[in-house]
Each structure stands twice: as structure tokens, then as C-alpha cells.
Design an enzyme around this catalytic site. Structure first.
Site, PDB file in Angstrom:
ATOM      1  N   ASP A 144       8.466 -25.025 -19.113  1.00  0.00           N
ATOM      2  CA  ASP A 144       7.661 -25.761 -20.080  1.00  0.00           C
ATOM      3  C   ASP A 144       7.004 -24.720 -20.987  1.00  0.00           C
ATOM      4  O   ASP A 144       6.952 -23.532 -20.667  1.00  0.00           O
ATOM      5  CB  ASP A 144       6.630 -26.666 -19.390  1.00  0.00           C
ATOM      6  CG  ASP A 144       6.160 -27.769 -20.346  1.00  0.00           C
ATOM      7  OD1 ASP A 144       6.349 -27.628 -21.576  1.00  0.00           O
ATOM      8  OD2 ASP A 144       5.593 -28.775 -19.883  1.00  0.00           O
TER       9      ASP A 144
HETATM   10  C1  BGC Z   1       5.182 -30.381 -22.990  1.00  0.00           C
HETATM   11  C2  BGC Z   1       6.670 -30.605 -22.954  1.00  0.00           C
HETATM   12  C3  BGC Z   1       7.253 -30.378 -24.321  1.00  0.00           C
HETATM   13  C4  BGC Z   1       6.894 -28.979 -24.779  1.00  0.00           C
HETATM   14  C5  BGC Z   1       7.442 -28.625 -26.133  1.00  0.00           C
HETATM   15  C6  BGC Z   1       4.805 -29.053 -23.635  1.00  0.00           C
HETATM   16  O1  BGC Z   1       3.447 -28.990 -23.859  1.00  0.00           O
HETATM   17  O2  BGC Z   1       4.653 -30.455 -21.694  1.00  0.00           O
HETATM   18  O3  BGC Z   1       6.946 -31.903 -22.507  1.00  0.00           O
HETATM   19  O4  BGC Z   1       8.623 -30.603 -24.301  1.00  0.00           O
HETATM   20  O5  BGC Z   1       5.493 -28.867 -24.834  1.00  0.00           O
HETATM   21  O6  BGC Z   1       6.812 -29.345 -27.133  1.00  0.00           O
END
Ligand code: BGC
Length: 731
Positions: free
Chosen positions: A266
Site C-alpha cells: 500500500d
Molecule cells: C489506499 C489504497 C490506494 C492507495 C493509492 C492508499 O492510501 O489505502 O487503497 O490504492 O492509497 O491511492
């Protein structure tokens, strides 16, 4: 004559050159070769530096390819409800492109509420085509974290509280996306069930709950859906961050499930070089607090360790192989389709999914659908009738090509058949905003008293009042990065609904949310509709259901509790954990499993949803009274539409184990079917049961077991509305 000779000579030369070129095509570029051979060939041509470049980000959403070898970059995008707008290279802020406004599909709770795998396939296929058109090869979604608590700010991005339902819905979504040559990146693996302290919280969960509740949807996505990517989560499990977690990534994902795709962190979830190297992570994204992409854990610090021999190149190769495989499956697949974007077909898909996901929770006096012969003055009340819901909520925020708001959709639909007036009723946060995109201004400076007085006065004069409220995508509501503080509706809506109910007995309450909300007024209103966030076609879908053009057929993918302490995760009162530790004390008893076990009556049970017609269930027939290993039992039940309208019913099958050596839920969902019936029509629904459906995870042996003995099959219209049951014995 001379010219002819020259021309034939040139043609021959050209032919020979092509032939030679084709012959000498390097193995990695030759799509007639097996992927694994191509992977090894490409790998053998790469320098150490080129390999390291591949395992970490080069911008907010991209990572390097190998330009020298013609291996393209990887481009990721959120996900999971539409293709996120382009942002600047190194910022979250939108880049201001004018050609990146997407189709906004309904949120994943709505998809789960359709209980229709065909809708999931349509969703995946459509959103995958949008990703492909925009040249993204990884879609950051779908999300399948389990609905453990109604406070989780991100529940709207997930598929509810039941591992079986989520599994059946995630597989076609993943397959649909990947048909486009775009990888689905299933997230957030795993145990990311709260937003509070998400970067820190260490989840203490027993193996039974892990395997029976929290992992099955991921496992289905990987093994049945053959997902090409998975995203590790922010939180910790057994003290290790999940994006670099030995137990989850090496032991379970790679060894038990044989996952051969890429593990993507993530954004900002990598915190430890050693774990990032050895614990199954392939690509690092979004790390903050370091000086540029070269300082990411898997960039220069990793390169230094490799160069000094402290880390073997084989560790790097494991990651690069997975990334190359991704390239051959996506960007380097010459046969993949071209995709399409914001098309009428996608709008239609979004509307169909929305219409099938809307849940009619209550409909006394059959007040719905609207009877436009008798109802001439309609009053709409509530902020959510005029508020954009595609903007906000965190990373799933969208720049939609259009969004039909509820008031607009209802007005368009009703036309001149009745007058449709509007009163604001309450005011929430100022306006929706995310990553530099601001929704249309709906500021209102009147006091709550003035707003209520106006709504009450108009309600008294109307034939029918439709209240459209609920939550929204602001922080503290249905939004990433924080959880809700309470089960109740915000902004004084309970009080307002109470006032409206007193002013007009024909009150329909429409709730937009991705979560259960408390409804202290439930007994005072004749009709309640749960509509989620429905995307571009929100207003049209809602209007079609309210007017009866579409007969509602959605069923709840999670339980609506009366109060928070009725929920397993909140019974002990220690949510969201202390000192970064959260214990899942309820173990496997999540959602309806907890309500059944403790005999707590929910406000609306899991699987509940009404129709404008009625369905009668007949007597079930079971093919045998005993089941042996490798055998299949068939249970069939006739279901008849005894009402006056064509409609769809979700027939649900639950199984309960009468006696077992470890505690088990009273019953668990094991099959369902959505059928369409004309008035008077009857269909016999047939379910197959195998030993697999009777198993639980025996943590003493670390394996799935089914113990001989008596089982009961329950068939019903919801987990709380069982219409028939039949027993059998496992020998
Ligand atoms: C989120 C993800 C997301 C990523 C990119 C993170 O903060 O938890 O679900 O895909 O950001 O935007």
C-alpha cells in the site's frame, strides 16, 4: 522490365529481412514462447541496477520498465469504483487533464448487495476496459476486507461481512478486469478492518477467524480468479507490517496458495528494509519521509546491500520475475483489447448494477412504488438529494464524467406527472473536496431551526415526503483514513426524520451510506430504502426503483444492528484497540454469526431485502439423507412469485453443524441464487452441497476438516427469514 526486376529484388530482400528478424526475435519478446521462458530470458538480460529500478516506484503511481529492452513502465490507478483522475507525477493533486473524466460505478457494497455474480463480471469487464483505455496496467482494487464493524470508514469499498458472498462476487470482478489485459490488485491484504491507527495497529486474531472469515475472499480471488496482483495492507499482524509480512505473504499467499502475481505495498506501507526484502513484497509504492524515490527501502538502500553481497541477487530476482510476469500478462500482451472509456455501455452497466444493489428495507402499506395517480405533490428533503458523492472518501474519489444526483433523477423521471418540491432539512459539511477537485457548491447558511421549520411546513402540504440523507464521503463518515465515531446519523438527521414523520405519514426514508446506521425512527416511518453511493447513474437508478420501473432486488451484504454494542467487535468495548493492539475477541463470530450465537435481534438481518412482489417458498427436497466424502447432495426448493409484479429473489442457503469439537456458528451462508420470476411463475432452485461446504478450519491441526455428524440446511430470504430447513448426516 528493369524496374520490375528491381522491385522484385527489393521485395525479396524485405521478405528475407523480416524472416531473419522473426527468427532472431529474442525469447522474451516472442509471445509464442511460454511466459516462464520469457521471464527467465528477460531477467538474464537485465543489469542489477535495472532490476532494482523495477521494484520501487518512480512516481506516485508508476514504476520503471526497462527502456533498453523495450519493457514498458507499470502504471497503477485507483480503483475500485472508477479510474481515478490523473495526478501530477509526484503529487496527489489532480493534474487538470480534460480527457480523464471516467464512468463512476456504484461502490462495492452496492455490488455485493446485488448478490449477482453476473453483475460483478459486468463491473469488472467495464472498469477494466476503462483502465485499459487510460493505459493503466494495474487497477488498485477490488477491496475485500471483511465488514467487522459498522464504524470502519472504508467499508463502502468492500463487499460486506460474509466471506462466502464476498468470494462469489470478487472472482468475476477480477476475471472481468483481467480480460482487458489489466491486472486486478486485490486489496488490502489482510486484516485492514479499521482506519483508526491504520499504519500502526497490530491485529491479534486467532487462526480460525483468519482462515474462516478474513482470508477466504482473498484466496478465492487468487486461486479461482487468478488475480495477477495483490496489495499488502498498512496494519500489522503478528507484529510485522502486512505489506512485508512473512506469515501472510510468504507462508500463506506464496506457499499455501501458490500466488504467482505481484505483491504491491500500500502507498507508504513499507517500513523495514529487511522485511521488505525477505517477506514476499515485490513493489514498493508511496513511501514518505525519505528524500525521493531513490531512497525508498527497495531502492538505493537495497542496491547497496546487494552490491556489498549482504543480500543475494536471488532475492531481487524473485521480485523481478513476478514483475516481468505482470508485464507479459498486461503491457506486453499484443492481443489485449484497446479498452473504452466513459462510454454509453459503461453508463448502462453502472445503472444496472446500481438498480440491482438498492435494498428495500421496509415497505409498510406498500407505500412504494410511488403511485403517481394519487401522489401529486412530492416533497424531497435532505442534503444527500443534492450532494455529489463521487468526490471524497479518499483514494476512491473520482472525477466522474457526470453524476446524476437523486433530486435531479427523480425530477427527470416524474416529469409533469407530479410536482416535486425540495427542502434542504439539514446541512452537513460545507462541500465535497478531494485532491484538488471540489464538488458543486451547496453551502447553506440557515440555522437548523429554520431548515427544520421549512421542511416541516412543506411536509404538511405534500402527498408524500421522500427524505434523502445518510452519511457522505467526508472524514469521519464513509471515508478513508478515519473511522466513524458513532452508529447514529450525523447532522441532527434523526431529529429531522422524527419531525417529518409527525408532519406526514407518507414518509419514505432513503439512506445513502456504505455502512449500517442506527434508525431510532424505524418504527415511525412506513418505508426505508438503502441506496449506497451509486456513481454516475445514482439519481436515475434511485428514481427507477422509487417509481417501480425497476423492482428492487438487492439484499444486505451486512447486518444492520440496533445499537453498536450488539456488534461482536464492539461487545467488549475495546475498539479500536489500545496502544496499537486490537484483539478480535469475537473470533469467527463476525456479523450475523455473532447475532445468531447471542440471539440478538438485528434491526435488519444480513441478506434482507424486500421486493414490490412476494415470493413463496415451497418444501425443500434433498437427494439423500447421508453424505459421504466425494459425494454431492442436491437440495432443491420451489419458489413462486405470488405477487403481481415481475421480480428477482435471492434464495439463500445456510448450513449449520449440529455438533462439533470446536465452536461453530449456528449457520453459515454456503450458496445462493438470484432468480427472476414473472407473477404466478415458479422455479425450482437447485443447490449442490459437498463436504467442502461442511468444513471448518481446525487450528489444532492447521487444516480444513469436516466432522461426521448431523447438519441442517436452512433456506431463506435472509439470514433472519428462514423459510425451510432439512437435515442430513455426514458419514
Ligand atoms: C489506499 C489504497 C490506494 C492507495 C493509492 C492508499 O492510501 O489505502 O487503497 O490504492 O492509497 O491511492
Amino acid at each position: 522490365m528493369f524496374n520490375k526486376k528491381i522491385i522484385s529484388f527489393i521485395a525479396l530482400q524485405l521478405f528475407l529481412t523480416t524472416l531473419v528478424a522473426q527468427r532472431s526475435l529474442p525469447v522474451y519478446l516472442d509471445d509464442a514462447q511460454p511466459i516462464e521462458k520469457r521471464v527467465e530470458d528477460a531477467l538474464s538480460r537485465m543489469t542489477l541496477e535495472e532490476k532494482v529500478k523495477m521494484v520501487h516506484a518512480q512516481s506516485k503511481f508508476s514504476s520503471a520498465g526497462v527502456p533498453r529492452l523495450g519493457i514498458p513502465e507499470n502504471w497503477m490507478c485507483d480503483g475500485p469504483h472508477g479510474i481515478r483522475a490523473e495526478v501530477f507525477w509526484d503529487e496527489w493533486t489532480q493534474a487538470g487533464w480534460t480527457n480523464d473524466s471516467c464512468t463512476a460505478f456504484p461502490v462495492l457494497t452496492c455490488l455485493a448487495a446485488t448478490w449477482n455474480p453476473e453483475m460483478a463480471a459486468l463491473y469488472g469487464k467495464s472498469i477494466g476496459a476503462e483502465a485499459r483505455y487510460r493505459n493503466k496496467n494495474v487497477l488498485l482494487g477490488p477491496g475485500v476486507n471483511m465488514y467487522r464493524t459498522p464504524l470502519n470508514g472504508r467499508n463502502f469499498e468492500y463487499m460486506g461481512e460474509d466471506p462466502y458472498l464476498a468470494s462469489r462476487m470478487v472472482v468475476p470482478y477480477v476475471q472481468g478486469v483481467q480480460e482487458n489485459g489489466v491486472a486486478a490488485c486485490v486489496k488490502h491484504f489482510a486484516l485492514n478492518n479499521q482506519e483508526t491507527d491504520r499504519h500502526l495497529v497490530n491485529v491479534n486474531v486467532d487462526d480460525r477467524a483468519l482462515y474462516e472469515i478474513y482470508l477466504p475472499a482473498f484466496k478465492a480471488a487468487v486461486i479461482e480468479g487468478k488475480a495477477w496482483a495483490i496489495m499488502g495492507s498498512y496494519n500489522r499482524y503478528k507484529g510485522q507490517w502486512c505489506s512485508q509480512n512473512k506469515y501472510l505473504l510468504n507462508d500463506i499467499l506464496r506457499n499455501e496458495w501458490k500466488f504467482d502475481g505481484v505483491v504491491i505495498s500500500d502507498w507508504g506501507a513499507v517500513n523495514n528494509t529487511e522485511h521488505a526484502i525477505y517477506h514476499g513484497l515485490d513493489m514498493e509504492f508511496g513511501t514518505w519521509g525519505v528524500d525521493g524515490y531513490n531512497q525508498f527501502y527497495l531502492a538505493n538502500p537495497f542496491l547497496t546491500l546487494l552490491k556489498s553481497g549482504q543480500v543475494q541477487e536471488a532475492e531481487l530476482d524473485k521480485k523481478v520475475r513476478n514483475i516481468l510476469r505482470l508485464a507479459f500478462r498486461t503491457t506486453m500482451d499484443r492481443n489485449r483489447p484497446f479498452g473504452s472509456f466513459a462510454s454509453p455501455e459503461h453508463s448502462l452497466a453502472a445503472r444496472q448494477i446500481a438498480e440491482e444493489g438498492i435494498v428495500l428495507l421496509k415497505n409498510d402499506r406498500q407505500i412504494l412504488p410511488l403511485n403517481l395517480e394519487q401522489t401529486k405533490k412530492i416533497l424531497i428533503v435532505g442534503e444527500n438529494a443534492i450532494k455529489m458523492m463521487t468526490i471524497g472518501g479518499g483514494s476512491s474519489s473520482l472525477k466522474a464524467k457526470y453524476e446524476i444526483l437523486p433530486l435531479e433523477g427523480i425530477r427527470n423521471k416524474i416529469g409533469s406527472a407530479a410536482s416535486v418540491d425540495y427542502a434542504r432539512g439539514y446541512v452537513g459539511e460545507k462541500t465535497a473536496e478531494q485532491d484538488g477537485l471540489t464538488a458543486a457548491d451547496i453551502i447553506d447558511h440557515r440555522s437548523p431551526e429554520e431548515l427544520i421549520a421549512e421542511a416541516r411546513k412543506k411536509a404538511k402540504e405534500a402527498d408524500m415526503v421522500i427524505f434523502i440523507g445518510g452519511l457522505n464521503k467526508h472524514e469521519g463518515q464513509d471515508s478513508e483514513g478515519s473511522d466513524r465515531k458513532e452508529l447514529g446519523l450525523p447532522y441532527g438527521q434523526d431529529n429531522l426524520i422524527g419531525e417529518l414523520a409527525k408532519a406526514n405519514k407518507n414518509l419514505v426514508v432513503v439512506i445513502l451510506s456504505g455502512n449500517a446506521v442506527a434508525m431510532p425512527w424505524a418504527n415511525e416511518v412506513p418505508a426505508i430504502v438503502q441506496t449506497w453511493y451509486l456513481g454516475s447513474e445514482a439519481g436515475n437508478a434511485l428514481a427507477n426503483v422509487l417509481t417501480g420501473e425497476v423492482n428492487p432486488s438487492g439484499k444486505l451484504p451486512f447486518t444492520f444492528p440496533v445499537k453498536l454494542t450488539d456488534v461482536g467487535a464492539h461487545a467488549a468495548g475495546d475498539f479500536p484497540g489500545k496502544d496499537g493492539e486490537q484483539v478480535y475477541r469475537e473470533s469467527i463470530f463476525v456479523g450475523y454469526r455473532w447475532f445468531d450465537k447471542n440471539k440478538i435481534k438485528p434491526l435488519f438481518p444480513f441478506g434482507h431485502g424486500l421486493s414490490y412482489t412476494q415470493f413463496t417458498y415451497g418444501k425443500p427436497v434433498i437427494s439423500a439423507k447421508t453424505l459421504k466424502a466425494n459425494e454431492i447432495l442436491t437440495v432443491s426448493i420451489p419458489v413462486r412469485n405470488t405477487g403481481t409484479k415481475t421480480g428477482k429473489e435471492v434464495v439463500q442457503l445456510y448450513i449449520g453443524d449440529e455438533k462439533s469439537s470446536l465452536p461453530r456458528p449456528v449457520k453459515e451462508l454456503k450458496a445462493f441464487q438470484k432468480i427472476n420470476l414473472a407473477p404466478g411463475e415458479e422455479k425450482t432452485v437447485e443447490f449442490k452441497i459437498s463436504v467442502n461446504d461442511l468444513q471448518f478450519f481446525d487450528d489444532r491441526k492447521h487444516e480444513w476438516v469436516a466432522e461426521p455428524g448431523k447438519f441442517t440446511v436452512y433456506i431463506g430470504a435472509s439470514s433472519g427469514d428462514i423459510r425451510a430447513s432439512v437435515g442430513f448426516e455426514l458419514k
